[in-house]
Scaffold this active site. Structure first.
Site, PDB file in Angstrom:
ATOM      1  N   HIS A  26      18.764  37.512  -2.482  1.00 29.96           N
ATOM      2  CA  HIS A  26      19.364  38.442  -2.629  1.00 29.96           C
ATOM      3  C   HIS A  26      18.494  39.177  -1.144  1.00 29.96           C
ATOM      4  O   HIS A  26      19.909  40.654  -0.836  1.00 29.96           O
ATOM      5  CB  HIS A  26      18.992  39.338  -3.703  1.00 29.96           C
ATOM      6  N   ASP A  44      17.492  31.986  -6.267  1.00 25.27           N
ATOM      7  CA  ASP A  44      17.015  33.308  -5.434  1.00 25.27           C
ATOM      8  C   ASP A  44      16.136  32.972  -4.679  1.00 25.27           C
ATOM      9  O   ASP A  44      15.073  33.292  -4.811  1.00 25.27           O
ATOM     10  CB  ASP A  44      16.924  34.691  -6.379  1.00 25.27           C
ATOM     11  N   GLY A  62      10.958  46.772  -4.511  1.00 29.30           N
ATOM     12  CA  GLY A  62      10.784  46.344  -2.822  1.00 29.30           C
ATOM     13  C   GLY A  62       9.655  45.326  -3.004  1.00 29.30           C
ATOM     14  O   GLY A  62       9.304  44.184  -2.207  1.00 29.30           O
ATOM     15  N   SER A 105      10.303  42.335  -4.256  1.00 26.71           N
ATOM     16  CA  SER A 105      11.863  41.694  -3.924  1.00 26.71           C
ATOM     17  C   SER A 105      11.019  40.659  -2.984  1.00 26.71           C
ATOM     18  O   SER A 105      10.738  40.500  -2.062  1.00 26.71           O
ATOM     19  CB  SER A 105      12.752  41.486  -3.464  1.00 26.71           C
ATOM     20  N   SER A 146      12.237  37.768  -8.203  1.00 24.76           N
ATOM     21  CA  SER A 146      13.561  37.664  -8.464  1.00 24.76           C
ATOM     22  C   SER A 146      14.190  39.150  -9.235  1.00 24.76           C
ATOM     23  O   SER A 146      14.622  40.505  -7.964  1.00 24.76           O
ATOM     24  CB  SER A 146      14.054  37.099  -9.056  1.00 24.76           C
TER      25      SER A 146
END
Length: 360
Positions: free
Chosen positions: A205, A234, A314, A316, A331
């Site tokens: 993402h 992801d 943040g 991720s 994720s």
């Protein structure tokens, strides 16, 4: 320029145009203590034990129903549905445990949930310690959606247990610090090589949100997204602009030290792991489920690692690791690092294999 130590460690060597992005990202003032966040001192099995247990479970087929590591007892437990398999389990050093439901039966539950209850704000995974499928429901699942979910869960009987998440499930993306895209901040996961060239992995993402990356907010481009998968999976692959980049295979521990990463490995239930991310630094926890599905508002992602490790926006794309093993990419999830939470991770071996990559 002098070396700057952050989770996303950026080092520009004067006159050489070499940039090093170290797995993780910047620890902001006020974020959690790195020392307190280190993985627990619980005893761990070695990689050979984990691999042999996984191989045995695969060999037993439907006579087994998953496995997990019991840190207190210091051994793997293999669930069996056929008592005649007990001696075979003991022969590998694991402990047999007779359970009611087979893997096939519990995977049937997952199939039903996927077909009839793919509702944003829900997640599910098999928990071999419970011999059940755990369905987690966030606060956004109300009204007709909750009625629909309750109907499906009721039809599945005691093969399912339901728990509530404190906050909504969401990908942990933010605007701000670490690896900067055009309008987002994420965390670098692991540096990898593809055909000898330097790349890094982060969340899909994040890759969807930005085609280019910088090592500072508003700074010059240092990498480009070349492949991104979300939803469904992801993970994203980004290529460093400088083919001579020194892309160290380490994770910053936010305490002045770093963890060398030498391999990618599959997670196992009961495993003690650590996560490094740009917002909250390093935090530890336990793997609670594998092959998890999370239904985000943006779409469903399957094949994830379910943990009780906390994370925040943040984080991720950040690294999930166990010693020198790269385990996952952050994720999304529910909660935060003040009250605790549940976070899901894209398995690194899946991403590495799909992208033809290797740890440098």
């Amino acid at each position: 320029m002098a070396q700057r130590r952050t989770t996303l460690t950026t080092r520009a060597l004067t006159g050489a145009s070499v940039v090093v992005l170290t797995a993780g990202a910047a620890l902001l003032p006020g974020a959690g203590s790195a020392t307190a966040a280190l993985a627990s001192a619980a005893p761990k099995p070695d990689a050979t034990q984990a691999a042999s247990t996984a191989a045995l479970v695969a060999q037993l087929g439907d006579r087994a129903a998953g496995s997990y590591y019991d840190a207190a007892a210091r051994h793997f437990v293999v669930n069996i549905t056929d008592s005649s398999a007990a001696d075979q389990v003991r022969g590998t050093g694991a402990v047999p445990r007779t359970v009611r439901y087979s893997t096939t039966q519990l995977r049937g539950v997952l199939s039903t949930l996927t077909q009839r209850a793919r509702i944003a704000g829900t997640a599910w995974a098999i928990d071999p310690r419970k011999d059940k499928v755990v369905v987690t429901v966030d606060p956004t699942v109300t009204g007709a959606k909750r009625t629909r979910l309750n109907t499906v869960v009721k039809s599945l009987g005691d093969r399912v247990v339901v728990r509530r998440a404190a906050t909504a499930f969401k990908p942990l993306i933010a605007g701000g610090d670490a690896i900067w895209g055009s309008s987002v901040r994420c965390s670098l996961g692991f540096n990898v090589s593809v055909n000898g060239a330097p790349y890094f992995l982060t969340a899909g993402h994040c890759g969807n949100a930005s085609s280019t990356w910088s090592d500072s907010q508003g700074g010059r481009e240092v990498a480009q997204t070349v492949n991104s998968h979300f939803p469904g999976a992801d993970y994203a692959l980004a290529r460093y602009d400088d083919a001579n980049s020194d892309h160290a295979s380490v994770v910053d521990l936010h305490n002045g030290g770093s963890q060398q990463i030498t391999r990618a490995a599959d997670a196992y239930v009961g495993e003690s792991v650590q996560r490094s991310g740009s917002t909250s630094g390093v935090h530890g926890g336990t793997v609670n489920g594998l092959d998890a599905t999370v239904n985000y508002e943006e779409g469903s992602v399957s094949g994830l690692i379910d943990t009780d490790v906390c994370a925040e926006p943040g984080d991720s794309g950040g690294a999930l690791f166990d010693g020198d093993a790269a385990i996952g990419l952050t994720s999304g999830g529910s909660g935060d690092c003040s009250s605790g939470g549940e976070t899901f991770f894209q398995p690194v071996p899946t991403a590495v294999s799909a992208e033809g990559a290797s740890l440098p």
